[in-house]
Scaffold this active site. Sequence first.
Site, mmCIF file in Angstrom:
data_model
loop_
_atom_site.group_PDB
_atom_site.id
_atom_site.type_symbol
_atom_site.label_atom_id
_atom_site.label_comp_id
_atom_site.label_asym_id
_atom_site.label_seq_id
_atom_site.Cartn_x
_atom_site.Cartn_y
_atom_site.Cartn_z
ATOM 1 C CD GLU A 92 -2.708 0.298 2.613
ATOM 2 O OE1 GLU A 92 -3.524 1.759 3.346
ATOM 3 O OE2 GLU A 92 -3.305 -1.021 3.051
ATOM 4 C CG ASP A 94 -1.323 4.807 2.873
ATOM 5 O OD1 ASP A 94 -1.813 3.491 1.926
ATOM 6 O OD2 ASP A 94 -1.626 4.070 4.238
ATOM 7 C CD GLU A 96 -4.345 7.179 6.060
ATOM 8 O OE1 GLU A 96 -4.944 5.974 6.278
ATOM 9 O OE2 GLU A 96 -3.881 7.492 7.562
ATOM 10 C CG HIS A 109 -0.777 9.995 7.999
ATOM 11 N ND1 HIS A 109 -0.309 10.086 8.841
ATOM 12 C CD2 HIS A 109 -0.393 8.353 7.464
ATOM 13 C CE1 HIS A 109 0.213 8.792 9.263
ATOM 14 N NE2 HIS A 109 -0.449 8.075 8.351
ATOM 15 C CB THR A 110 2.875 10.051 2.414
ATOM 16 O OG1 THR A 110 4.081 10.197 3.810
ATOM 17 C CG2 THR A 110 2.650 11.115 2.141
ATOM 18 C CG ASN A 111 2.947 4.367 6.609
ATOM 19 O OD1 ASN A 111 3.583 4.262 6.996
ATOM 20 N ND2 ASN A 111 1.412 3.736 6.980
ATOM 21 C CD GLU A 121 3.575 5.429 10.666
ATOM 22 O OE1 GLU A 121 4.835 5.689 10.716
ATOM 23 O OE2 GLU A 121 2.833 4.961 11.204
ATOM 24 C CG ASP A 217 -10.028 6.247 16.990
ATOM 25 O OD1 ASP A 217 -10.086 6.212 15.741
ATOM 26 O OD2 ASP A 217 -10.002 4.846 17.108
ATOM 27 C CD1 TRP A 218 -8.044 7.145 14.305
ATOM 28 C CD2 TRP A 218 -5.655 8.401 13.374
ATOM 29 N NE1 TRP A 218 -6.645 6.580 12.879
ATOM 30 C CE2 TRP A 218 -6.733 7.048 12.164
ATOM 31 C CE3 TRP A 218 -4.729 9.132 12.758
ATOM 32 C CZ2 TRP A 218 -6.870 7.533 11.176
ATOM 33 C CZ3 TRP A 218 -4.255 8.826 11.644
ATOM 34 C CH2 TRP A 218 -4.824 8.409 10.926
ATOM 35 N N GLY A 222 -4.011 13.944 17.481
ATOM 36 C CA GLY A 222 -3.547 12.265 18.468
ATOM 37 C C GLY A 222 -4.694 11.722 19.372
ATOM 38 N NE ARG A 302 6.725 3.918 14.845
ATOM 39 C CZ ARG A 302 6.026 4.160 14.158
ATOM 40 N NH1 ARG A 302 6.501 6.082 13.098
ATOM 41 N NH2 ARG A 302 5.718 3.192 12.909
#
Length: 316
Positions: A92, A94, A96, A109-111, A121, A217-218, A222, A302
Amino acid sequence: MGSPAKSVLVAAVALVAVVLEIGLVGANFQDDCDITWEPQNAKMDEGGNHLTLSLKQFIFGSVSTRIKLVKGNSAGTVTTYYTSSIGDNHDEIDYEFLGNVSGQPYTVHTNVFADGVGQKEMQFRPWFDPTADYHNYTIFWNECMIVYVLLFLAYSPYQKTIGRLDNMADIDSCARRCSWFIDSIPIRVFRNYSAQGVPFPTRRQMYAFSSIWAAEDWATQGGRVKTDWTKAPFVAEYRDINLQVCDCSSYGGDAGCPESCASPSNWYAALDLCQLSKAQLRQMRAVQLGYTIYDYCADSERYNGTEPPECGMPQY
């Protein structure tokens, strides 16, 4: 993007329910439905009572469309434009667009997912108002790299530095020959390091998808800011999809597509499309220096002080 895919399926089921109800009162597709999006992918027969919709499967190429995002308070909404394979261990790529409260900027947002592995991301603030006019969003994908591109259709205060396209003829010419090569703005590159053990999408056929869905929710700050449903409906507008891709139906589907689409004779496999030019690199660096708000490679917490292997490899 498991959740968006589920949203698309739910929407499809809802549509079937509506069609069945219409059928009870003697209506048909030809008389009572308008096909406003890519009508060449729809075929009617049996006097309009039978509708066939087809989707193009592809590996590699350029996928672009123009989008005008939800105006006003769009908090909790996610508008998407992406390519994805179907099934387990999916691939995929993305775009978004995460909504926000009125007066606050969207998040782009890219992924990338390959062999079911994502978590790559990068996020950006747009340097223009994506709700005021249409902007062209392009994914260019070949065996060398994936490039995310913005092609301008509206004024940007940054246009003298990073370029602009002034009409659809320029965009179409660009897409036919090089996708992201003329007066376009690359915002991100993800290079193929599969030989070094980094998953990269090369063998699974993709479809192009678009959707809008609720993710309060996100999606916004956040999840701290929820959707204000009194502001519904939330409307995103799309125009002029352009697929300049290696169509798998031309090569026998699953069996012949990966090898045929990887042929060096294809337009997107040209050597000059495996590397950003100096001018493109300047454009992308200007965007990334000024508008990046998250980069997974810079998120040391992370990864407990480490980083994914591709983060130490040249991307450009």
